[in-house]
Design a protein around this motif. Structure first.
Motif, PDB file in Angstrom:
ATOM      1  N   GLY A   1       0.812  -1.212   0.000  1.00  0.00           N
ATOM      2  CA  GLY A   1       0.000   0.000   0.000  1.00  0.00           C
ATOM      3  C   GLY A   1       0.840   1.255   0.000  1.00  0.00           C
TER       4      GLY A   1
ATOM      5  N   SER B   1      -3.676   1.025  -4.941  1.00  0.00           N
ATOM      6  CA  SER B   1      -5.091   1.201  -5.269  1.00  0.00           C
ATOM      7  C   SER B   1      -5.757   2.126  -4.252  1.00  0.00           C
ATOM      8  CB  SER B   1      -5.782  -0.163  -5.254  1.00  0.00           C
ATOM      9  OG  SER B   1      -7.171  -0.024  -5.090  1.00  0.00           O
ATOM     10  N   PRO B   2      -6.665   2.999  -4.688  1.00  0.00           N
ATOM     11  CA  PRO B   2      -7.404   3.834  -3.729  1.00  0.00           C
ATOM     12  C   PRO B   2      -8.201   3.015  -2.723  1.00  0.00           C
ATOM     13  CG  PRO B   2      -7.668   4.659  -5.966  1.00  0.00           C
ATOM     14  CD  PRO B   2      -6.981   3.329  -6.083  1.00  0.00           C
ATOM     15  N   GLN B   3      -8.541   1.779  -3.099  1.00  0.00           N
ATOM     16  CA  GLN B   3      -9.296   0.939  -2.172  1.00  0.00           C
ATOM     17  C   GLN B   3      -8.429   0.435  -1.017  1.00  0.00           C
ATOM     18  OE1 GLN B   3      -9.773   0.582  -5.667  1.00  0.00           O
ATOM     19  NE2 GLN B   3     -11.553   1.907  -5.295  1.00  0.00           N
ATOM     20  N   THR B   4      -7.164   0.164  -1.281  1.00  0.00           N
ATOM     21  CA  THR B   4      -6.297  -0.391  -0.235  1.00  0.00           C
ATOM     22  C   THR B   4      -5.599   0.684   0.592  1.00  0.00           C
ATOM     23  OG1 THR B   4      -4.468  -0.577  -1.811  1.00  0.00           O
ATOM     24  CG2 THR B   4      -5.884  -2.511  -1.548  1.00  0.00           C
TER      25      THR B   4
ATOM     26  N   PRO C   1      -6.281   4.653   0.522  1.00  0.00           N
ATOM     27  CA  PRO C   1      -6.877   5.840  -0.114  1.00  0.00           C
ATOM     28  C   PRO C   1      -6.081   7.116   0.097  1.00  0.00           C
ATOM     29  CG  PRO C   1      -8.179   5.102   1.775  1.00  0.00           C
ATOM     30  CD  PRO C   1      -7.197   4.027   1.481  1.00  0.00           C
TER      31      PRO C   1
ATOM     32  N   GLU D   1      -4.304   9.152  -3.017  1.00  0.00           N
ATOM     33  CA  GLU D   1      -4.730  10.524  -3.318  1.00  0.00           C
ATOM     34  C   GLU D   1      -3.543  11.475  -3.401  1.00  0.00           C
ATOM     35  OE1 GLU D   1      -7.261  13.878  -0.931  1.00  0.00           O
ATOM     36  OE2 GLU D   1      -8.253  11.927  -1.208  1.00  0.00           O
TER      37      GLU D   1
END
Length: 496
Positions: free
Chosen positions: A93, A113-116, A118, A122
């Protein structure tokens, strides 16, 4: 006659100014020599007592500590192929960039990933879009990041934790920037990578992130509560005597979780009380002071302790100093003390002039930190929980050789709160706090864990004004064990 008086006054003023300048020059000259002695002590700090450290690690750690796994992983990052780099970052991450000395992005590696992750994704997207590491940082931290980057280009690894507000609003999320000079060889030019990851902080300086695993200089693991310990079983099983240890870095410190004093204390109490079930929870949080402890009080009580131990002081030094340096509180004398404090000579050699007398100092400690202990004690009492404050250990500064005294004078100025008091002044503050803790415990009929009375030393033990070598952490655990054992056995036998 008037002319003689004016001439005399002018002469005295001139001599006074000359003396002041001479004193400053002398203080700066002495400080240069003291810094050399301090650096010499610092350089050999971990060369002594290595056998004692190794013995403690062997006694309490289930495996040899792997305290720099993340550093080694970053060192090897450039040797990975593109697919391996993407997998490396996705698994952790993290995001990573290579920058020039001004922070311009030279190369971007696949962000998470933004899911793992965020907050990391960003910030990484903003850096990539602007082509500059500094672009998404607010002005109050951009300068610090620029300085950290310069140090990294000079060969020093740097870590910075910045609270950054998300685009959608809400509470800032803390992101760590690891400024990492890659290892050099004859075929590779100097290169610096900047790795972004979720910080150890959920809330900067007050709350550790739950379910964390970082391994840069220590092996830092947190449980679901954000405490540096194993998971706490809830509801508390029948027959378990649970102790919660509250404090800052002097409670959380240790190269692994097992080598913190609360965990060593648990192992020692289990050995001293065979057949009894004792559970010691390390609720220490790095940098935490009185305000943070008050904020976390519901968390301490939620784990159903039988006893809450308080061991902290150093992070509240600014709170105490504020009482006699703030003109709004201390009047004109505060301004005079602040002015005098700008003098190197006054600060180094006449620090007592900048501080209140013992009676006033005791009153300041009572009105701030002892009042805070009173509120903790009352909250514990309301829940039927015993509360035990501890005195705070410090180096035996007054009896150390000159080079070690110089070392602590240097280290007191490198604390997180900066140049507030000299080492002699810090010792006065610690001693005042310990006096008032003893008086408070006697007045409130509370057990006083007088660690400071039996636990002291010099640079072989204290790595700075309050933190300890591994073998010193065990010695502190021993001091707590001796203080607790007389009252613990009957309490445990009664089923608490």
């Amino acid at each position: 006659m008037k002319r003689r008086v004016l001439l005399l006054a002018f002469s005295l003023l001139a001599w006074g100014l000359a003396a002041a300048v001479a004193a400053e020059v002398f203080a700066v000259w002495r400080a240069g020599g003291a810094l050399s002695r301090a650096r010499a002590v610092e350089a050999r700090l971990y060369d002594t007592r290595t056998a004692e450290d190794a013995a403690v690690i062997a006694r309490y750690a289930p495996a040899p500590p792997d305290t720099d796994a993340d550093v080694r992983a970053r060192d090897a990052f450039l040797a990975l192929n593109p697919a391996e780099r993407a997998g490396f970052l996705a698994e952790r991450g993290w995001a990573a960039f290579q920058t020039d000395p001004d922070g311009a992005v030279v190369e971007e590696w696949a962000p998470p990933s933004p899911q793992t992750a965020p907050e990391v994704a960003e910030i990484a997207a903003k850096i990539a879009g602007a082509g500059s590491l500094l672009a998404p940082l607010p002005p109050e931290v951009a300068g610090d990041a620029r300085a950290a980057l310069a140090l990294a280009w000079g060969g020093a690894r740097q870590f910075r934790d910045y609270p950054l507000a998300p685009d959608g609003g809400g509470e800032p999320r803390v992101v760590q920037f690891a400024f990492h000079p890659f290892p050099r060889d004859a075929a590779a030019p100097e290169q610096v990578g900047v790795f972004l990851r979720a910080s150890q902080w959920e809330k900067l300086w007050t709350t550790l992130r739950p379910h964390l695993r970082h391994a840069d200089f220590i092996d830092l693991r947190t449980n679901s509560l954000g405490f540096r310990d194993d998971e706490v079983v809830l509801p508390k099983p029948e027959g378990v005597h649970r102790i919660v240890c509250v404090g800052g870095s002097t409670t959380a410190e240790g190269v692994t979780n097992e080598l913190t004093w609360p965990n060593i204390l648990e192992a020692r109490l289990k050995a001293s009380l065979p057949g009894r079930t004792v559970d010691v929870v390390n609720a220490g949080i790095f940098a935490l002071g009185a305000g943070g402890e008050a904020e976390h009080l519901p968390d301490y009580l939620a784990v159903q302790p039988d006893l809450v131990i308080h061991y902290n002081f150093v992070n509240d030094v600014p709170l105490l100093v504020e009482q006699w340096t703030n003109p709004a509180r201390a009047g004109a004398l505060a301004g005079l003390r602040k002015l005098l404090g700008r003098s190197r000579f006054m600060f180094d050699y006449l620090g007592a002039v900048l501080m209140p007398g013992d009676e006033a100092l005791d009153r300041i400690v009572d009105e701030t930190l002892i009042a805070h202990l009173g509120r903790l004690a009352e909250a514990c009492r309301a829940q039927g929980v015993e509360f035990a404050p501890a005195t705070f250990a410090r180096p035996d500064y007054e009896h150390l050789p000159p080079d070690e005294r110089a070392f602590y004078e240097y280290r007191v100025g490198t604390m997180l709160w900066g140049r507030l008091v000299n080492m002699a002044g810090y010792c006065r503050l610690v001693d005042a706090y310990n006096r008032r803790v003893r008086a408070f415990c006697e007045r409130e009929n509370l057990p006083c864990l007088d660690v400071a009375a039996t636990f002291t030393g010099g640079a072989d033990l204290f790595t700075d004004i309050c933190h300890l070598r591994t073998w010193g952490i065990e010695k502190k655990a021993e001091a707590f064990e001796k203080a607790l054992l007389p009252g613990l056995a009957p309490a445990t036998e009664s089923g608490r």
